[in-house]
Write an enzyme that holds these catalytic residues in place. Structure first.
Site, PDB file in Angstrom:
ATOM      1  N   PRO A 159      28.505  13.130 -30.275  1.00  0.00           N
ATOM      2  CA  PRO A 159      28.378  14.558 -30.540  1.00  0.00           C
ATOM      3  C   PRO A 159      27.151  15.193 -29.894  1.00  0.00           C
ATOM      4  O   PRO A 159      26.084  14.586 -29.810  1.00  0.00           O
ATOM      5  CB  PRO A 159      28.300  14.643 -32.067  1.00  0.00           C
ATOM      6  CG  PRO A 159      27.973  13.286 -32.545  1.00  0.00           C
ATOM      7  CD  PRO A 159      28.455  12.335 -31.506  1.00  0.00           C
ATOM      8  N   ASN A 160      27.379  16.404 -29.445  1.00  0.00           N
ATOM      9  CA  ASN A 160      26.375  17.296 -28.875  1.00  0.00           C
ATOM     10  C   ASN A 160      25.909  16.908 -27.479  1.00  0.00           C
ATOM     11  O   ASN A 160      25.165  17.659 -26.858  1.00  0.00           O
ATOM     12  CB  ASN A 160      25.162  17.455 -29.813  1.00  0.00           C
ATOM     13  CG  ASN A 160      25.569  18.054 -31.133  1.00  0.00           C
ATOM     14  OD1 ASN A 160      26.260  19.057 -31.165  1.00  0.00           O
ATOM     15  ND2 ASN A 160      25.174  17.416 -32.220  1.00  0.00           N
TER      16      ASN A 160
ATOM     17  N   ARG B  35      20.574  21.927 -24.736  1.00  0.00           N
ATOM     18  CA  ARG B  35      20.099  21.714 -26.097  1.00  0.00           C
ATOM     19  C   ARG B  35      18.789  20.937 -26.059  1.00  0.00           C
ATOM     20  O   ARG B  35      18.727  19.831 -25.559  1.00  0.00           O
ATOM     21  CB  ARG B  35      21.147  20.917 -26.877  1.00  0.00           C
ATOM     22  CG  ARG B  35      20.728  20.529 -28.265  1.00  0.00           C
ATOM     23  CD  ARG B  35      21.842  19.704 -28.940  1.00  0.00           C
ATOM     24  NE  ARG B  35      21.363  19.099 -30.136  1.00  0.00           N
ATOM     25  CZ  ARG B  35      21.205  17.793 -30.316  1.00  0.00           C
ATOM     26  NH1 ARG B  35      21.528  16.945 -29.364  1.00  0.00           N
ATOM     27  NH2 ARG B  35      20.757  17.330 -31.453  1.00  0.00           N
TER      28      ARG B  35
ATOM     29  N   TYR C 257      15.542  16.215 -24.433  1.00  0.00           N
ATOM     30  CA  TYR C 257      16.625  15.539 -23.710  1.00  0.00           C
ATOM     31  C   TYR C 257      16.635  15.799 -22.207  1.00  0.00           C
ATOM     32  O   TYR C 257      17.454  15.220 -21.497  1.00  0.00           O
ATOM     33  CB  TYR C 257      17.979  15.942 -24.311  1.00  0.00           C
ATOM     34  CG  TYR C 257      18.083  15.602 -25.778  1.00  0.00           C
ATOM     35  CD1 TYR C 257      18.154  14.278 -26.197  1.00  0.00           C
ATOM     36  CD2 TYR C 257      18.091  16.595 -26.746  1.00  0.00           C
ATOM     37  CE1 TYR C 257      18.241  13.955 -27.541  1.00  0.00           C
ATOM     38  CE2 TYR C 257      18.183  16.279 -28.089  1.00  0.00           C
ATOM     39  CZ  TYR C 257      18.252  14.961 -28.486  1.00  0.00           C
ATOM     40  OH  TYR C 257      18.336  14.645 -29.812  1.00  0.00           O
TER      41      TYR C 257
ATOM     42  N   ASN D 151      26.345   6.057 -26.000  1.00  0.00           N
ATOM     43  CA  ASN D 151      25.329   6.907 -26.606  1.00  0.00           C
ATOM     44  C   ASN D 151      26.046   7.615 -27.746  1.00  0.00           C
ATOM     45  O   ASN D 151      26.710   8.626 -27.534  1.00  0.00           O
ATOM     46  CB  ASN D 151      24.766   7.914 -25.606  1.00  0.00           C
ATOM     47  CG  ASN D 151      23.677   8.767 -26.219  1.00  0.00           C
ATOM     48  OD1 ASN D 151      23.560   8.877 -27.433  1.00  0.00           O
ATOM     49  ND2 ASN D 151      22.889   9.412 -25.375  1.00  0.00           N
TER      50      ASN D 151
ATOM     51  N   ALA E  77      24.341  11.401 -32.947  1.00  0.00           N
ATOM     52  CA  ALA E  77      24.038  11.332 -34.378  1.00  0.00           C
ATOM     53  C   ALA E  77      24.898  10.306 -35.118  1.00  0.00           C
ATOM     54  O   ALA E  77      24.497   9.842 -36.189  1.00  0.00           O
ATOM     55  CB  ALA E  77      24.200  12.708 -35.008  1.00  0.00           C
TER      56      ALA E  77
ATOM     57  N   GLU F 222      23.732   0.071 -26.072  1.00  0.00           N
ATOM     58  CA  GLU F 222      23.488   1.347 -26.750  1.00  0.00           C
ATOM     59  C   GLU F 222      22.427   2.115 -25.966  1.00  0.00           C
ATOM     60  O   GLU F 222      21.413   1.534 -25.568  1.00  0.00           O
ATOM     61  CB  GLU F 222      22.999   1.049 -28.167  1.00  0.00           C
ATOM     62  CG  GLU F 222      22.664   2.248 -29.006  1.00  0.00           C
ATOM     63  CD  GLU F 222      22.158   1.849 -30.398  1.00  0.00           C
ATOM     64  OE1 GLU F 222      21.816   2.774 -31.150  1.00  0.00           O
ATOM     65  OE2 GLU F 222      22.093   0.639 -30.720  1.00  0.00           O
TER      66      GLU F 222
ATOM     67  N   HIS G  42      20.041   5.739 -25.778  1.00  0.00           N
ATOM     68  CA  HIS G  42      19.502   6.975 -26.346  1.00  0.00           C
ATOM     69  C   HIS G  42      18.552   7.578 -25.320  1.00  0.00           C
ATOM     70  O   HIS G  42      17.674   6.876 -24.805  1.00  0.00           O
ATOM     71  CB  HIS G  42      18.773   6.714 -27.666  1.00  0.00           C
ATOM     72  CG  HIS G  42      19.679   6.180 -28.709  1.00  0.00           C
ATOM     73  ND1 HIS G  42      20.588   6.978 -29.355  1.00  0.00           N
ATOM     74  CD2 HIS G  42      19.855   4.919 -29.166  1.00  0.00           C
ATOM     75  CE1 HIS G  42      21.278   6.226 -30.191  1.00  0.00           C
ATOM     76  NE2 HIS G  42      20.867   4.966 -30.089  1.00  0.00           N
TER      77      HIS G  42
ATOM     78  N   ARG H  37      10.680   9.645 -33.290  1.00  0.00           N
ATOM     79  CA  ARG H  37      11.221  10.877 -33.874  1.00  0.00           C
ATOM     80  C   ARG H  37      11.321  10.754 -35.389  1.00  0.00           C
ATOM     81  O   ARG H  37      10.708   9.884 -35.994  1.00  0.00           O
ATOM     82  CB  ARG H  37      12.555  11.188 -33.212  1.00  0.00           C
ATOM     83  CG  ARG H  37      12.346  11.416 -31.690  1.00  0.00           C
ATOM     84  CD  ARG H  37      13.539  11.899 -30.977  1.00  0.00           C
ATOM     85  NE  ARG H  37      13.997  13.169 -31.526  1.00  0.00           N
ATOM     86  CZ  ARG H  37      15.229  13.625 -31.343  1.00  0.00           C
ATOM     87  NH1 ARG H  37      16.103  12.942 -30.634  1.00  0.00           N
ATOM     88  NH2 ARG H  37      15.597  14.778 -31.863  1.00  0.00           N
TER      89      ARG H  37
END
Length: 151
Positions: A11-12, A19, A24, A75, A78, A99, A101, A108
């Site tokens: 998502p996103n 964003r 990012y 990736n 969330a 994985e 990110h 964070r």
């Protein structure tokens, strides 16, 4: 072992470049896909590149990869922190899972420090920006090459 690699984005990530660019970066998901395809060609990999804001679609692609792919670069966005369902799907996949990110999730918010996906991942790239995808593809290619040489 198949040299097909699924590159899955949660998502996103469709908003990449728009964003929170201070976190990012300014590259778009289209830029990431272009770079992944170029590197895959160099490495002799075929990729299927997908993005969805819907958990079930990511799970369906993981299930599809079970039949055809040697690796998954994911990736999960969330869903990293919430999805036992994605973990279960990845646990049913026999190939390599990396994985990715874009940000360093460990610098964070506290809730981002936990990853269900990491319980299955063979490696985790975090904090390398979008270059993490390329590093992940290089690792998958290396593991596929090593498994071919040992068979």
């Amino acid at each position: 072992m198949s040299r097909l690699v699924y590159v899955l984005n949660g998502p996103n990530l469709n908003l990449l470049g728009k964003r929170q660019p201070h976190i990012y970066g300014h590259e778009t998901l289209t830029d990431v896909e272009r770079d992944c395809r170029a590197l895959a060609a160099e490495l002799g990999l075929e990729i299927r590149f997908h993005q969805s804001n819907r958990e079930y679609e990511l799970i369906d692609w993981i299930h599809e990869a079970r039949e055809t792919a040697g690796g998954i670069v994911i990736n999960p966005g969330a869903f990293t922190h919430t999805s036992v369902a994605i973990l279960d799907a990845l646990n049913a996949f026999d190939g390599t899972v990396i994985e990715v990110h874009i940000s360093n999730v460990h610098k964070r918010e506290e809730f981002r420090h936990h990853s269900f996906v990491s319980k299955r991942a063979d490696g985790v790239m975090a904090g390398f920006g979008t270059q993490g995808y390329q590093l992940a593809l290089r690792r998958v290619a290396r593991l596929l090459d090593d498994s071919k040489a040992s068979s």
